[in-house]
Design a protein around this motif. Sequence first.
Motif, PDB file in Angstrom:
ATOM      1  N   ALA A  10      -9.764 -22.377  10.844  1.00 58.40           N
ATOM      2  CA  ALA A  10     -10.155 -22.802   9.502  1.00 58.40           C
ATOM      3  C   ALA A  10      -9.695 -21.797   8.444  1.00 58.40           C
ATOM      4  N   GLU A  11      -9.795 -20.493   8.763  1.00 57.77           N
ATOM      5  CA  GLU A  11      -9.336 -19.452   7.829  1.00 57.77           C
ATOM      6  C   GLU A  11      -7.839 -19.568   7.589  1.00 57.77           C
ATOM      7  N   LEU A  12      -7.085 -19.785   8.667  1.00 54.62           N
ATOM      8  CA  LEU A  12      -5.635 -19.891   8.545  1.00 54.62           C
ATOM      9  C   LEU A  12      -5.246 -21.099   7.709  1.00 54.62           C
ATOM     10  N   ALA A  13      -5.890 -22.224   7.957  1.00 52.31           N
ATOM     11  CA  ALA A  13      -5.558 -23.432   7.206  1.00 52.31           C
ATOM     12  C   ALA A  13      -5.801 -23.241   5.713  1.00 52.31           C
ATOM     13  N   ALA A  14      -6.907 -22.614   5.363  1.00 54.91           N
ATOM     14  CA  ALA A  14      -7.210 -22.364   3.954  1.00 54.91           C
ATOM     15  C   ALA A  14      -6.192 -21.410   3.335  1.00 54.91           C
ATOM     16  N   PHE A  15      -5.811 -20.373   4.083  1.00 54.90           N
ATOM     17  CA  PHE A  15      -4.830 -19.397   3.600  1.00 54.90           C
ATOM     18  C   PHE A  15      -3.484 -20.078   3.361  1.00 54.90           C
ATOM     19  N   LEU A  16      -3.052 -20.919   4.287  1.00 53.10           N
ATOM     20  CA  LEU A  16      -1.736 -21.561   4.163  1.00 53.10           C
ATOM     21  C   LEU A  16      -1.706 -22.587   3.039  1.00 53.10           C
ATOM     22  N   ALA A  20       3.772 -23.272   0.378  1.00 58.30           N
ATOM     23  CA  ALA A  20       4.427 -24.566   0.576  1.00 58.30           C
ATOM     24  C   ALA A  20       5.232 -24.544   1.875  1.00 58.30           C
ATOM     25  N   ILE A  21       4.550 -24.182   2.984  1.00 60.90           N
ATOM     26  CA  ILE A  21       5.251 -24.092   4.265  1.00 60.90           C
ATOM     27  C   ILE A  21       4.609 -24.984   5.324  1.00 60.90           C
ATOM     28  N   GLY A  22       3.903 -26.001   4.887  1.00 65.73           N
ATOM     29  CA  GLY A  22       3.346 -26.956   5.823  1.00 65.73           C
ATOM     30  C   GLY A  22       2.016 -26.530   6.402  1.00 65.73           C
ATOM     31  N   THR A  23       1.613 -27.223   7.441  1.00 69.46           N
ATOM     32  CA  THR A  23       0.334 -26.963   8.104  1.00 69.46           C
ATOM     33  C   THR A  23       0.557 -26.217   9.409  1.00 69.46           C
ATOM     34  N   PRO A  24      -0.442 -25.458   9.874  1.00 71.56           N
ATOM     35  CA  PRO A  24      -0.229 -24.635  11.076  1.00 71.56           C
ATOM     36  C   PRO A  24      -0.194 -25.474  12.347  1.00 71.56           C
ATOM     37  N   LEU A  25       0.713 -25.054  13.251  1.00 73.23           N
ATOM     38  CA  LEU A  25       0.812 -25.656  14.575  1.00 73.23           C
ATOM     39  C   LEU A  25       0.410 -24.679  15.668  1.00 73.23           C
ATOM     40  N   ALA A  26       0.750 -23.396  15.490  1.00 75.41           N
ATOM     41  CA  ALA A  26       0.439 -22.399  16.514  1.00 75.41           C
ATOM     42  C   ALA A  26       0.354 -21.026  15.879  1.00 75.41           C
ATOM     43  N   LEU A  27      -0.513 -20.168  16.450  1.00 81.63           N
ATOM     44  CA  LEU A  27      -0.676 -18.780  16.013  1.00 81.63           C
ATOM     45  C   LEU A  27      -0.809 -17.926  17.264  1.00 81.63           C
ATOM     46  N   ASN A  36      -0.767  -2.661  12.223  1.00 80.30           N
ATOM     47  CA  ASN A  36      -1.240  -3.841  11.517  1.00 80.30           C
ATOM     48  C   ASN A  36      -1.549  -4.965  12.500  1.00 80.30           C
ATOM     49  N   THR A  37      -2.209  -6.011  12.006  1.00 79.69           N
ATOM     50  CA  THR A  37      -2.430  -7.208  12.803  1.00 79.69           C
ATOM     51  C   THR A  37      -1.272  -8.163  12.551  1.00 79.69           C
ATOM     52  N   ASN A  38      -0.614  -8.592  13.627  1.00 78.51           N
ATOM     53  CA  ASN A  38       0.557  -9.444  13.502  1.00 78.51           C
ATOM     54  C   ASN A  38       0.466 -10.661  14.400  1.00 78.51           C
ATOM     55  N   TYR A  39       0.941 -11.771  13.861  1.00 74.97           N
ATOM     56  CA  TYR A  39       0.979 -13.025  14.612  1.00 74.97           C
ATOM     57  C   TYR A  39       2.334 -13.710  14.412  1.00 74.97           C
ATOM     58  N   PHE A  40       2.796 -14.382  15.455  1.00 72.56           N
ATOM     59  CA  PHE A  40       3.846 -15.368  15.291  1.00 72.56           C
ATOM     60  C   PHE A  40       3.168 -16.642  14.806  1.00 72.56           C
ATOM     61  N   LEU A  41       3.642 -17.173  13.695  1.00 74.24           N
ATOM     62  CA  LEU A  41       3.058 -18.354  13.077  1.00 74.24           C
ATOM     63  C   LEU A  41       4.080 -19.487  13.090  1.00 74.24           C
ATOM     64  N   THR A  42       3.685 -20.614  13.621  1.00 76.23           N
ATOM     65  CA  THR A  42       4.522 -21.807  13.586  1.00 76.23           C
ATOM     66  C   THR A  42       3.814 -22.865  12.750  1.00 76.23           C
ATOM     67  N   THR A  43       4.535 -23.432  11.783  1.00 76.81           N
ATOM     68  CA  THR A  43       3.990 -24.500  10.946  1.00 76.81           C
ATOM     69  C   THR A  43       4.896 -25.724  11.048  1.00 76.81           C
ATOM     70  N   THR A  44       4.519 -26.762  10.362  1.00 78.12           N
ATOM     71  CA  THR A  44       5.339 -27.972  10.353  1.00 78.12           C
ATOM     72  C   THR A  44       6.669 -27.759   9.644  1.00 78.12           C
ATOM     73  N   HIS A  45       6.835 -26.621   8.956  1.00 77.03           N
ATOM     74  CA  HIS A  45       8.098 -26.337   8.264  1.00 77.03           C
ATOM     75  C   HIS A  45       8.963 -25.308   8.975  1.00 77.03           C
ATOM     76  N   GLY A  46       8.419 -24.557   9.939  1.00 73.26           N
ATOM     77  CA  GLY A  46       9.256 -23.560  10.590  1.00 73.26           C
ATOM     78  C   GLY A  46       8.462 -22.459  11.261  1.00 73.26           C
ATOM     79  N   ARG A  47       9.162 -21.349  11.582  1.00 78.14           N
ATOM     80  CA  ARG A  47       8.570 -20.224  12.306  1.00 78.14           C
ATOM     81  C   ARG A  47       8.548 -18.989  11.403  1.00 78.14           C
ATOM     82  N   TYR A  48       7.410 -18.284  11.411  1.00 79.69           N
ATOM     83  CA  TYR A  48       7.202 -17.148  10.527  1.00 79.69           C
ATOM     84  C   TYR A  48       6.466 -16.038  11.283  1.00 79.69           C
TER      85      TYR A  48
END
Length: 315
Positions: A10-16, A20-27, A36-48
């Motif tokens: 829920a926190e990630l969805a609100a942050f995103l 303008a990079i879509g909705t989250p698919l995976a973290l 630092n705290t790091n995550y691979f983030l995948t959204t409906t628009h790409g990988r970050y």
Amino acid sequence: MAVFTPVRTAELAAFLGRYAIGTPLALEGIATGIENTNYFLTTTHGRYVLTLFERLGRRELAFYVGLMAHLSRRAIPCPAPVARRDGGYLGTLHGKPALIVSRLSGAALEAPAVEHCAALGSLLADLHTAGSSYPARLDNPRGPRWWREAAASVMPFLGARQRARIESELRFQSASRAMAVARGAIHADLFRDNVLFDDGSISGVIDFYFAGNDVLLFDLAVCANDWCLAGDLGLDPAKTRALLRAYDAKRPLGEPEHAAWPVLLRAAALRFWLSRLCDLHLPRAAELVRVKDPDHFGDLLRARIAAGADLPWLS
């Protein structure tokens, strides 16, 4: 990189929602690194890559984020910060500064060869050249002042020989610091795991969160101490010369740099020895983190001291 702060869906969805990079698919949490705290983030628009900054303030972060944006616009293959809908880069997640950057292709090399060291030298010269027009300034946050502070914090945990070696090296570095060599924006942490290769070519330079203004040659010293090691902790001549010659072909190295080379190799060994000693003896709690052995850099410093000026250079 590490995971100190878990992020809920829920926190990630609100942050995103501010991007303008879509909705989250995976973290997916990233275990390597320790700051630092790091995550691979995948959204409906790409990988970050999503980073939550555990220690850094917004003044420092403005320098790092601005530098990455500056370099990426000049064709340096580094992560490009992703702008929010309001045009800014830094947001807040879980009460901490947070940033999304592009995820680069490729993978780090465990055992770089001569040609990889040459590619690194060429890339580093390009990075320093591009960085010379970056207007912001931040003194190297892990420079001499930090060395002294870090040394004082870990001394109670060390034996007499380790304390004596650190104290002696701090005196040596203090006496040697006034060097007539070029300075500018440096990465300051270009270990093998911060350079990505794809099909034999460098595809990415990552983790700029120790960058700052310092002696440009310090970047080469950090690289040589990791990329060009021989089995006895000396420098492999072929790899070291490949690194330096490729750099020199784009940004010439002169006699002042030659004279400073042994000093900066020792400085690079000291800086990372102290850093790893702090990580070992003064750890922070994390959900996913790997602490690295500090003894490697203590031994490396001893090897650089023993070598004196007998070190590979351009010829």
